[in-house]
Design a protein around this motif. Structure first.
Motif, PDB file in Angstrom:
ATOM      1  N   GLN A   1      -7.054   4.865   2.215  1.00  0.00           N
ATOM      2  CA  GLN A   1      -8.476   4.586   2.438  1.00  0.00           C
ATOM      3  C   GLN A   1      -9.116   4.045   1.164  1.00  0.00           C
ATOM      4  N   ARG A   2      -8.704   4.585   0.017  1.00  0.00           N
ATOM      5  CA  ARG A   2      -9.324   4.179  -1.249  1.00  0.00           C
ATOM      6  C   ARG A   2      -8.754   2.873  -1.783  1.00  0.00           C
TER       7      ARG A   2
ATOM      8  N   GLN B   1      -9.682   6.950  11.054  1.00  0.00           N
ATOM      9  CA  GLN B   1      -8.654   5.907  11.029  1.00  0.00           C
ATOM     10  C   GLN B   1      -8.290   5.481  12.438  1.00  0.00           C
TER      11      GLN B   1
ATOM     12  N   LEU C   1     -10.676  12.409   8.557  1.00  0.00           N
ATOM     13  CA  LEU C   1     -10.209  11.112   8.052  1.00  0.00           C
ATOM     14  C   LEU C   1      -9.293  10.438   9.080  1.00  0.00           C
TER      15      LEU C   1
ATOM     16  N   VAL D   1      -4.252   0.862   6.834  1.00  0.00           N
ATOM     17  CA  VAL D   1      -3.512   1.722   7.770  1.00  0.00           C
ATOM     18  C   VAL D   1      -3.806   1.304   9.204  1.00  0.00           C
ATOM     19  N   LEU D   2      -2.769   0.990   9.969  1.00  0.00           N
ATOM     20  CA  LEU D   2      -2.962   0.565  11.354  1.00  0.00           C
ATOM     21  C   LEU D   2      -2.560   1.635  12.353  1.00  0.00           C
ATOM     22  N   ASP D   3      -1.733   2.606  11.928  1.00  0.00           N
ATOM     23  CA  ASP D   3      -1.481   3.767  12.782  1.00  0.00           C
ATOM     24  C   ASP D   3      -0.974   4.929  11.933  1.00  0.00           C
ATOM     25  N   VAL D   4      -1.299   6.138  12.381  1.00  0.00           N
ATOM     26  CA  VAL D   4      -0.788   7.364  11.765  1.00  0.00           C
ATOM     27  C   VAL D   4      -0.277   8.244  12.904  1.00  0.00           C
ATOM     28  N   THR D   5       0.945   8.753  12.784  1.00  0.00           N
ATOM     29  CA  THR D   5       1.504   9.571  13.858  1.00  0.00           C
ATOM     30  C   THR D   5       1.130  11.037  13.671  1.00  0.00           C
TER      31      THR D   5
ATOM     32  N   PRO E   1      -8.229  -9.178   7.391  1.00  0.00           N
ATOM     33  CA  PRO E   1      -8.314  -8.105   6.399  1.00  0.00           C
ATOM     34  C   PRO E   1      -7.396  -6.920   6.709  1.00  0.00           C
TER      35      PRO E   1
ATOM     36  N   PHE F   1       2.957   6.703   8.438  1.00  0.00           N
ATOM     37  CA  PHE F   1       1.868   5.740   8.288  1.00  0.00           C
ATOM     38  C   PHE F   1       2.431   4.337   8.490  1.00  0.00           C
TER      39      PHE F   1
ATOM     40  N   LEU G   1      -3.126   9.410   3.202  1.00  0.00           N
ATOM     41  CA  LEU G   1      -4.169   8.747   3.999  1.00  0.00           C
ATOM     42  C   LEU G   1      -5.384   8.417   3.130  1.00  0.00           C
ATOM     43  N   LEU G   2      -5.745   9.345   2.231  1.00  0.00           N
ATOM     44  CA  LEU G   2      -6.882   9.099   1.346  1.00  0.00           C
ATOM     45  C   LEU G   2      -6.564   7.985   0.345  1.00  0.00           C
TER      46      LEU G   2
END
Lengths: 265, 265
Positions: A56-57, B56, B52, A64-68, A186, A116, A52-53
């Motif tokens: 982000q970086r 998100q 984080l 990222v549009l979704d994280v379960t 974007p 992700f 995830l980081l």
């Protein structure tokens, strides 16, 4: 029961996911026009913060549009979808090595996997087509060309690796339109990272892509490069987590979210 | 040595940070026009994934522009900045309770703190002013008004809480301009979440903000509400991590990054 006469472009996402679940394994460029397509990467929860980081970086390649939540096989971006079966082709990774490209991953799924879903440039292809920009890879029945570059992503914990780009040949007089239209999205990679000479990205030969297929240009075409959601897969190779599952490049997850959701007007 | 005659609006970010480091504790709206301002939240590394992921999943209030490595006191967004001293006013949180608003946090800093820098709506105030939209709070020498809403954020692990919004009174005939201009800056909250009746967000009284100051409208003004980077502070109250440091609402970190970096043209 009627025979289904499926037109990929006009297939509803749920219909597309159903036929992929049934075993059809084809690249998804051109499918379900107007709906957002997504890259997938699933890693053990122990690696989720690093991934995830890393995203982000590196927001250009990894929006990222979704994280379960760990173990979940569903996403907020698509109703009734199963993340283990509804992508046409997957990749299974062990210790950074590719260990198969199955059509579903039910058997190898783990309860600690965090998934992700990352924006995909196929999403802005509909607006490009509407603006009269031909998609050479679709016209030639091929997967889009993707390349590892010599641009190193900003590392995050154990995750590091080069940026991957997708390339589309665009007629010279339409390059500005392609830049302008993609810049408005974007969340699905946005504006190109480079236009023109592939050597500027460390790409030696456009006819030898690292992922996807080679695509032939038409006279007057210019290569245009967008940051690509396959970038996390290059990072898997470099960073070697013990286990991961991804989509196969070009074989995307088709969500229920209209493209317009990610359009900045 | 000359006496410094500092005009806040034209102060270079480094100059602004230096005077804040020296002890000046004022809201930063109107400071360093053209440079991106940021919300800060620092939590123990053990909580970093939850924060984080919360960001998100709630990108309108929590657009993350940088995340530090544990213990780091610097950021890629501002050269020579010290995250422990360069914000005019901080808040220290213990078990979800506010435990002081110091001008620096050198003494309470911990080596396991991960710092999140989150986009701030002050960033799009410059384009609003350039378009002829008056900023009532700046004209009245007050901090912007902020409110907790009854919109619950999408939770992430242990992090949950309501969305916080900032409110600006905008002359009715300029509301469309304010919407259009802020929409082009999704990294600093983007378009408003609501225009008009505050009751739609569960806000009872505009004259009694939960954060910042009350601001007086001019005749014909309409309240316009933007998602706000104070949202993670409301989540700290609700989620009670053992320790956290944030900026004080309205007292932001001023980065070296030009606003234009986050503008979608």
């Amino acid at each position: 029961m009627t025979t289904m006469n499926l037109a990929p472009q006009s297939a509803h996402p749920r219909q597309a996911r159903t036929v992929f679940r049934g075993g059809l394994a084809v690249p998804t460029s051109g499918w379900s026009a107007g709906y957002t397509q997504l890259n997938m990467i699933s890693v053990p929860a122990d690696w989720a913060y690093d991934v995830l980081l890393f995203c982000q970086r590196n927001p250009k390649p990894c929006p990222v549009l979704d994280v379960t939540d760990p173990g979940s096989t569903t996403t907020a971006l698509a109703s009734e979808a199963d993340l283990r079966t509804d992508i046409p082709r997957y990749r299974v990774w062990r210790d950074g090595h590719l260990d198969g490209e199955p059509a579903e991953v039910v058997e190898v799924w783990r309860d600690d996997l965090v998934t992700f879903l990352i924006g995909c440039s196929f999403t802005f292809e509909s607006p490009l087509v509407e603006a009269g920009i031909p998609l050479r890879h679709v016209d030639q029945g091929r997967n889009v060309s993707m390349y590892r570059t010599d641009i190193e992503c900003r590392p995050a914990g154990r995750m590091h690796g080069p940026m991957v780009v997708s390339m589309r040949y665009v007629p010279e007089d339409l390059v500005d339109t392609a830049v302008r239209l993609s810049a408005r999205m974007p969340a699905v990679h946005g504006a190109p990272v480079h236009v023109g000479d592939p050597a500027a990205l460390g790409i030696a030969d456009l006819a030898a892509p690292d992922y996807g297929d080679a695509v032939a240009p038409a006279p007057g075409d210019v290569p245009v490069f967008w940051a690509c959601g396959v970038t996390p897969q290059a990072a898997l190779l470099a960073s070697r987590p013990p286990f991961a599952i991804t989509h196969a490049p070009g074989y995307m997850f088709i969500s229920d979210v209209p493209d317009s959701e990610y359009l900045i007007q």
